[in-house]
Motif scaffolding. Structure first.
Motif, mmCIF file in Angstrom:
data_model
loop_
_atom_site.group_PDB
_atom_site.id
_atom_site.type_symbol
_atom_site.label_atom_id
_atom_site.label_comp_id
_atom_site.label_asym_id
_atom_site.label_seq_id
_atom_site.Cartn_x
_atom_site.Cartn_y
_atom_site.Cartn_z
ATOM 1 N N ALA A 392 10.677 14.107 62.942
ATOM 2 C CA ALA A 392 10.910 15.367 62.226
ATOM 3 C C ALA A 392 9.617 15.894 61.613
ATOM 4 C CB ALA A 392 11.972 15.162 61.150
ATOM 5 N N GLU A 393 8.810 14.995 61.059
ATOM 6 C CA GLU A 393 7.568 15.422 60.413
ATOM 7 C C GLU A 393 6.477 15.777 61.421
ATOM 8 O OE1 GLU A 393 5.490 11.079 59.672
ATOM 9 O OE2 GLU A 393 6.877 11.851 58.170
ATOM 10 N N LEU A 394 6.677 15.412 62.703
ATOM 11 C CA LEU A 394 5.686 15.703 63.742
ATOM 12 C C LEU A 394 6.066 16.902 64.593
ATOM 13 C CD1 LEU A 394 5.242 12.022 65.023
ATOM 14 C CD2 LEU A 394 3.668 13.254 63.515
ATOM 15 N N LEU A 395 7.260 17.434 64.377
ATOM 16 C CA LEU A 395 7.823 18.417 65.293
ATOM 17 C C LEU A 395 6.932 19.655 65.438
ATOM 18 C CD1 LEU A 395 10.290 18.679 67.094
ATOM 19 C CD2 LEU A 395 11.467 19.831 65.217
ATOM 20 N N ASP A 396 6.545 20.271 64.320
ATOM 21 C CA ASP A 396 5.810 21.539 64.384
ATOM 22 C C ASP A 396 4.356 21.363 64.795
ATOM 23 O OD1 ASP A 396 8.065 22.940 63.622
ATOM 24 O OD2 ASP A 396 7.614 22.799 61.480
ATOM 25 N N ASP A 397 3.686 20.335 64.267
ATOM 26 C CA ASP A 397 2.244 20.198 64.475
ATOM 27 C C ASP A 397 1.868 19.406 65.717
ATOM 28 O OD1 ASP A 397 1.958 21.559 62.119
ATOM 29 O OD2 ASP A 397 1.726 19.764 60.891
ATOM 30 N N VAL A 398 2.772 18.560 66.211
ATOM 31 C CA VAL A 398 2.421 17.682 67.325
ATOM 32 C C VAL A 398 3.318 17.886 68.544
ATOM 33 C CG1 VAL A 398 2.219 15.269 68.057
ATOM 34 C CG2 VAL A 398 1.456 15.937 65.769
ATOM 35 N N ILE A 399 4.639 17.782 68.360
ATOM 36 C CA ILE A 399 5.544 17.718 69.515
ATOM 37 C C ILE A 399 5.682 19.065 70.214
ATOM 38 C CG2 ILE A 399 7.926 17.256 70.204
ATOM 39 C CD1 ILE A 399 8.009 15.098 68.019
ATOM 40 N N ARG A 400 5.945 20.121 69.460
ATOM 41 C CA ARG A 400 6.105 21.431 70.104
ATOM 42 C C ARG A 400 4.826 21.904 70.788
ATOM 43 N NH1 ARG A 400 9.901 23.581 65.279
ATOM 44 N NH2 ARG A 400 11.927 22.994 66.188
ATOM 45 N N PRO A 401 3.635 21.706 70.192
ATOM 46 C CA PRO A 401 2.414 22.060 70.927
ATOM 47 C C PRO A 401 2.229 21.247 72.214
ATOM 48 C CG PRO A 401 1.950 21.911 68.582
ATOM 49 C CD PRO A 401 3.342 21.404 68.772
ATOM 50 N N LEU A 402 2.667 19.968 72.217
ATOM 51 C CA LEU A 402 2.587 19.168 73.443
ATOM 52 C C LEU A 402 3.416 19.798 74.549
ATOM 53 C CD1 LEU A 402 2.794 15.456 72.183
ATOM 54 C CD2 LEU A 402 0.868 16.526 73.358
ATOM 55 N N TYR A 403 4.639 20.191 74.230
ATOM 56 C CA TYR A 403 5.513 20.778 75.248
ATOM 57 C C TYR A 403 5.041 22.172 75.667
ATOM 58 C CZ TYR A 403 9.002 17.090 75.425
ATOM 59 O OH TYR A 403 9.646 15.890 75.655
ATOM 60 N N ALA A 404 4.419 22.908 74.757
ATOM 61 C CA ALA A 404 3.877 24.217 75.124
ATOM 62 C C ALA A 404 2.755 24.059 76.146
ATOM 63 C CB ALA A 404 3.370 24.937 73.873
ATOM 64 N N ALA A 405 1.872 23.099 75.907
ATOM 65 C CA ALA A 405 0.790 22.834 76.863
ATOM 66 C C ALA A 405 1.358 22.324 78.182
ATOM 67 C CB ALA A 405 -0.184 21.820 76.269
ATOM 68 N N TYR A 406 2.405 21.497 78.093
ATOM 69 C CA TYR A 406 3.043 20.988 79.308
ATOM 70 C C TYR A 406 3.622 22.131 80.139
ATOM 71 C CZ TYR A 406 6.806 18.998 82.146
ATOM 72 O OH TYR A 406 7.652 18.683 83.176
ATOM 73 N N GLY A 407 4.167 23.154 79.478
ATOM 74 C CA GLY A 407 4.680 24.309 80.206
ATOM 75 C C GLY A 407 3.596 24.982 81.027
ATOM 76 N N ALA A 408 2.391 25.106 80.454
ATOM 77 C CA ALA A 408 1.272 25.694 81.198
ATOM 78 C C ALA A 408 0.859 24.793 82.361
ATOM 79 C CB ALA A 408 0.091 25.926 80.256
ATOM 80 N N LEU A 409 0.801 23.479 82.126
ATOM 81 C CA LEU A 409 0.435 22.548 83.197
ATOM 82 C C LEU A 409 1.468 22.557 84.320
ATOM 83 C CD1 LEU A 409 -0.809 19.478 81.102
ATOM 84 C CD2 LEU A 409 -2.204 21.141 82.357
ATOM 85 N N THR A 410 2.743 22.778 83.971
ATOM 86 C CA THR A 410 3.788 22.855 84.994
ATOM 87 C C THR A 410 3.560 24.055 85.898
ATOM 88 O OG1 THR A 410 5.376 21.782 83.516
ATOM 89 C CG2 THR A 410 6.270 23.016 85.362
ATOM 90 N N ARG A 411 3.120 25.183 85.334
ATOM 91 C CA ARG A 411 2.829 26.359 86.154
ATOM 92 C C ARG A 411 1.679 26.083 87.118
ATOM 93 N NH1 ARG A 411 4.627 28.733 81.312
ATOM 94 N NH2 ARG A 411 2.596 28.668 80.275
ATOM 95 N N ALA A 412 0.677 25.357 86.647
ATOM 96 C CA ALA A 412 -0.438 24.999 87.528
ATOM 97 C C ALA A 412 0.024 24.042 88.623
ATOM 98 C CB ALA A 412 -1.568 24.364 86.710
ATOM 99 N N ARG A 413 0.919 23.134 88.281
ATOM 100 C CA ARG A 413 1.442 22.194 89.274
ATOM 101 C C ARG A 413 2.220 22.931 90.357
ATOM 102 N NH1 ARG A 413 3.175 16.713 89.605
ATOM 103 N NH2 ARG A 413 4.993 16.499 90.949
ATOM 104 N N GLU A 414 3.047 23.893 89.952
ATOM 105 C CA GLU A 414 3.821 24.650 90.928
ATOM 106 C C GLU A 414 2.919 25.432 91.875
ATOM 107 O OE1 GLU A 414 6.292 26.932 88.384
ATOM 108 O OE2 GLU A 414 7.745 25.324 88.021
ATOM 109 N N ALA A 415 1.809 25.919 91.369
ATOM 110 C CA ALA A 415 0.876 26.644 92.233
ATOM 111 C C ALA A 415 0.144 25.692 93.176
ATOM 112 C CB ALA A 415 -0.126 27.416 91.373
#
Length: 750
Positions: A392-415
Motif C-alpha cells: 500500500a505504501e509503495l503503490l503510488d511511488d513504485v508500483i504504478r510507475p513500474l506498470y506504466a513503463a511496462y505498458g510502453a515496453l509492451t508496445r515496443a514488444r508488439e512492434a
C-alpha cells in the motif's frame, strides 16, 4: 490534551508492530488526536534526524535490521543452557540485536567462539529479536556423500552410488540417525581421514527407498555429474569475503529499488525502479533502473571461487532443492539484495519514450539498499487494487510507475514481434517427506512479464554498450530454425488445418501468425509445442549472431550473475570497459572466451537434462498410485517403436508401444510423422485426441507406459498384433482423401 509518548516508547512500539508503523498508526496507538499530531510529527522527525528511524514513504521503520542470511559468532551458554550469538556484520548504529541459536537434531555441537553462517527469522514478544538456524560452520566444510546404508555389527557402512566411487564409509552405532538396511542416505565425514581403514561418517539425512520421490533429485545430480559439493578452498575464500563499502561507487541508496521474486526465493540478484521522465523533449517517456548484484566484486578471475563457478556454469533447480553456482555465503548473503541492507551492484539507467523505444542508457557501479522485497503475487495484487500493508505504501511511488513503463515496453514488444509461445509451466508441489502432493500449472501473471521486459531491455543495453566500446563479451545467441524443422512444422500445421507461409525469409511474425491461428482451438497447445520443437537451442558465443526468438540484433545475459557464469563475464567486461577496478575481464579470460562459452552452453544443457529427468521421475512417482486409470491426452510424437502422448491433467509424457496399437500392423512414415495401419489405413499423427490407460509407471526411470483405448473418440480393437503387411493402394488413397476432407471441414469451421 493527549500525552505525547517518549522517544523510547515510540521506538519500542514500532519494534513490536513493524507492519503498523505509519504516523496514523502510531497516533491511534497512543490516542493522539487533533493538534497534538503536530508534536508527534516533531518527535518522529527528531528520531529520524538522530538515525533511530528512517521514513519510507508514509511509514517509519527501524533501519537497523539484519539480512536473512548472516555470519554469527556463538556466545557462551547462559545459566539456562541457551546459546546466543552476536552478528559479525552489524550495519546499524543502535545496540546489536539479540539472537537465539536454535539447534536441530543431528547437528554438530557448537562452542563459544564458533563462527557460523545462519538463516535468521525475526521474532516478536521475546527477550531476543532473532532466531538463528545453522547453515554450516565457518571454516568447516565436511565432505558429503550419497549412498546405500548397510547394517553391520558396529553400526553400519555406506556404499556410494557415485560412478567410480568404490570406497565405502564406516558409520558408528551412535551416528546412524536410525537408518535401515537398504535405505538411501546422505552422510558427512567425521574427523580427519585416517591413514588406515575406511573413512568414518555420520548419517545426516535418511532418504528412504532409493526409488522414492525424496531421492529423485539427488540421483539426477549424481547421474549427470553436477558438482554439488564445494571444495574447501572455495568455502574458505567465500568465508573471507567482506561486504563492499561505498568507496568510489555511486551512492544509489536513495533510489526506492525493489526486488520482485517468487515467494520461495532465497537469493535476489535483480532489482527494478521506474519513474516518469521529466524531460519535456520526451513526453510520456520513462526512466528505468535495473540494478544487479555485483558478484564480480567477490568472485575474482583466477580464484578458487571463479574456477568452481566456471566449472558449474550455472545453478540447477529441482522441485526440492537448488544446486547453487556459488556458496551460500555469497548467494544467500553478500550478493543477495536483501531489503534494507547495503549491497554492491552494477546498475543501468535507461530512458525510453512513450512507445517503449530505448533512447539512452548509462551503466554505473554503485551501492544500493532495496526498499522492499516483494513477490510476483504481491505486486500483481497491488496493481489489481488489492494491496497489502507492505505494498500500500509503495503503490503510488513504485508500483504504478513500474506498470506504466511496462505498458510502453509492451508496445515496443508488439512492434518487434518476438516469438510469442504460450506453453504452461508445470509446478510440482512436494510434502515435507518429499512425496508429490499435486501437479499444477504455474500462474502466469502480468507481473512476470513486467520483470521479463525490464530484464530483456537491460540485457540489450549491456550487449550494445560493450559492442559500442568494442570490448569482448559472451553473447546469448539464438539462430533461426533449419529448413528441415520448418517443413516438419508445416506438416503439423497442415494436419491441424492451419498454414505457415513458405518461400520467404522466415521472421518471428510468421510463426506468431501460425500461433494466432491456433489460439483458442483444441490444437493450441500442440502448435505451441511443435513450434518450440522446431527451434534451435540458444547458446553462448563470443560471436555476434543475434537472437531470433526475441527478434533482437544484440543480446547478452547481464541480469543473473548469482546463478549464471555468462552474466559474470559480462559484468567483468563492463568493469574493464569503464575502468571501475582491477576485477574486470583478464587477458587470459579474453583468450579463453570461446572455450568458456562452449563449456557453459554444455553445463546449461546438463542442468536442463537433469531437471527434466527429475520432473519425469516425480511425475511417474505421482502417477504410480493411479496405474489402471484412464486419461485424456494428445499425440505429441511419433516414432517407429510407438506413439508419445502428453496427458492433459499433468502434462506428463507417456509411450504407447507399437505392439499395443491394435490388431493390424502399422507402417511408420518418418517425413509425415505418422503411423498407418496396413489393413484399415488408420493414420495416427501428431495432434490427435486420444484416451489411454496407464499400464505402468516406473519412478526410477521416469517412464510411463500407456495403452491406447480410443483415438478421436473411435475405440481401438484389442487383440494381438498381426505380422508385417503391405499398405493397400486403396487405403492410401482413402486415407489421403479422408485427411483432405478433414482439412476442408476445419477450414469451413474457421
Amino acid at each position: 490534551m493527549s500525552q505525547i509518548p517518549s522517544k523510547t516508547e515510540i521506538l519500542d512500539w514500532i519494534a513490536a508492530h513493524p507492519g503498523e508503523s505509519s504516523k496514523r498508526d502510531i497516533a491511534r496507538a497512543f490516542g493522539i488526536r487533533g493538534g497534538d499530531r503536530i508534536d508527534l510529527k516533531r518527535v518522529l522527525k527528531e528520531l529520524e534526524d538522530e538515525g533511530h528511524l528512517e521514513k519510507r514513504r508514509r511509514s517509519y521503520r527501524d533501519p537497523d535490521r539484519l539480512p536473512p542470511v548472516s555470519v554469527l559468532q556463538i556466545l557462551a551458554p547462559n545459566r539456562d543452557g541457551d546459546l546466543f550469538a552476536k552478528p559479525l556484520e552489524w550495519h546499524g548504529e543502535g545496540a546489536e540485536p539479540r539472537i537465539l541459536f536454535v539447534a536441530r537434531k543431528q547437528e554438530p555441537a557448537l562452542a563459544e567462539g564458533d563462527r557460523i553462517l545462519a538463516r535468521l527469522q525475526e521474532v516478536r514478544g521475546e527477550d531476543h529479536q532473532y532466531e538463528a538456524r545453522l547453515i554450516r560452520k565457518i571454516g568447516v566444510n565436511p565432505k558429503r556423500m550419497l549412498g546405500i546404508f548397510r547394517t553391520g555389527a558396529e553400526g553400519g557402512r555406506i556404499v556410494p552410488i557415485d560412478k567410480g566411487a568404490d570406497l565405502e564409509w564406516m558409520v558408528g552405532r551412535d551416528a546412524t540417525h536410525g537408518a535401515k538396511d537398504g535405505e538411501l542416505v546422505e552422510a558427512e565425514q567425521i574427523g580427519p581421514r585416517a591413514r588406515m581403514g575406511l573413512p568414518r561418517a555420520r548419517v545426516v539425512d535418511r532418504l528412504g527407498d532409493p526409488s522414492a520421490p525424496k531421492a529423485v533429485s539427488l540421483i539426477a545430480i549424481h547421474q549427470h555429474g553436477i558438482p554439488d559439493e564445494f571444495p574447501d578452498d572455495v568455502i574458505a575464500e567465500a568465508d573471507r569475503a567482506k561486504p563492499a563499502g561505498l568507496g568510489a561507487r555511486e551512492d544509489l541508496r536513495h533510489l526506492p529499488l525493489v526486488t520482485i521474486d517468487p515467494a520461495d526465493a532465497r537469493d535476489r540478484d535483480d532489482s527494478v525502479l521506474a519513474m516518469p521522465d521529466d524531460d519535456p523533449k520526451n513526453p510520456g517517456g520513462h526512466v528505468l533502473w535495473v540494478a544487479i548484484a555485483d558478484v564480480a566484486h567477490y568472485v575474482r578471475p583466477g580464484g578458487a571461487l571463479d574456477r568452481e563457478a566456471r566449472e558449474r556454469g550455472n545453478s540447477t533447480y529441482f522441485p526440492d532443492r537448488v544446486v547453487p553456482m556459488l556458496p551460500d555465503r555469497l548467494s544467500g548473503d553478500l550478493c543477495s539484495l536483501h531489503e534494507g541492507v547495503p549491497r554492491a551492484c552494477i546498475a543501468v539507467r535507461m530512458v525510453i519514450d512513450a512507445h517503449g523505444t530505448k533512447l539512452s542508457h548509462r551503466f554505473t557501479r554503485g551501492l544500493m539498499a532495496s526498499a522492499a522485497a516483494l513477490t510476483y503475487a504481491q505486486l500483481q495484487a497491488a496493481q489489481d487494487g488489492q494491496p497489502d500493508e507492505r505494498t500500500a505504501e509503495l503503490l503510488d511511488d513504485v508500483i504504478r510507475p513500474l506498470y506504466a513503463a511496462y505498458g510502453a515496453l509492451t508496445r515496443a514488444r508488439e512492434a518487434r514481434q518476438p516469438l510469442d509461445l504460450d506453453l504452461p509451466e508445470r509446478r510440482i508441489e512436494l510434502s515435507e517427506d518429499g512425496h508429490v502432493t499435486s501437479v499444477r500449472f504455474r500462474d502466469r501473471l502480468e507481473a512476470h512479464r513486467l520483470i521479463e521486459e525490464f530484464m530483456v531491455l537491460a540485457n540489450v543495453a549491456a550487449a550494445e554498450e560493450l559492442t559500442r566500446l568494442r570490448r569482448p563479451l559472451i553473447f546469448r545467441v539464438h539462430e533461426e530454425p533449419s529448413p528441415e524443422k520448418l517443413d516438419a512444422l508445416r506438416e503439423v500445421a497442415a494436419a491441424s488445418g492451419f498454414t505457415l507461409a513458405k518461400g520467404q525469409v522466415l521472421q518471428t511474425r510468421h510463426l506468431n501468425n501460425l500461433l494466432d491461428q491456433a489460439m483458442g482451438t483444441e490444437f493450441s497447445e500442440l502448435i505451441n509445442l511443435s513450434t518450440l520443437r522446431s527451434m534451435t537451442q540458444a547458446y553462448y558465443t563470443p560471436e555476434h549472431f543475434g537472437h531470433f526468438g526475441l527478434a533482437l540484433r544484440s543480446y547478452a545475459h547481464f541480469t543473473s550473475p548469482i546463478r549464471r557464469y555468462a552474466d559474470l563475464i559480462v559484468h567483468r567486461a563492463l568493469i574493464t570497459a569503464h575502468g571501475w577496478g582491477k576485477d574486470g575481464l583478464s587477458p587470459q579470460e579474453i583468450e579463453e572466451l570461446e572455450a568458456t562459452a562452449q563449456h557453459i552452453s554444455e553445463t546449461e544443457r546438463r542442468s536442463m537434462e537433469a531437471e527434466r529427468d527429475t520432473t519425469d521421475r516425480y511425475l511417474a512417482a505421482y502417477l504410480s498410485e493411479r496405474v489402471g486409470n484412464e486419461f485424456a491426452g494428445r499425440v505429441s510424437g511419433i516414432a517407429r517403436f510407438g506413439v508419445f502422448v502428453k496427458l492433459d491433467e499433468t502434462g506428463a509424457d507417456g509411450l504407447i508401444p507399437i505392439r499395443e496399437l491394435g490388431q493390424e500392423y502399422f507402417h511408420h512414415d518418418r517425413e509425415a510423422q505418422t503411423l498407418m495401419g496396413a489393413d484399415t489405413g488408420l493414420t495416427i499423427g501428431i495432434g490427435q485426441r486420444v484416451t489411454v490407460r496407464l499400464s505402468e509407471a516406473v519412478p526410477v526411470t521416469g517412464g510411463l507406459v500407456l495403452e491406447l483405448l480410443s483415438i478421436e473418440d473411435k475405440a481401438m480393437r484389442p487383440g494381438p498384433r498381426k505380422t508385417r503387411g503391405k499398405i493397400p493402394k486403396r487405403n492410401l488413397g482413402r486415407s489421403k482423401a479422408r485427411a483432405d476432407k478433414a482439412k476442408r471441414k476445419v477450414m469451413r469451421k474457421r
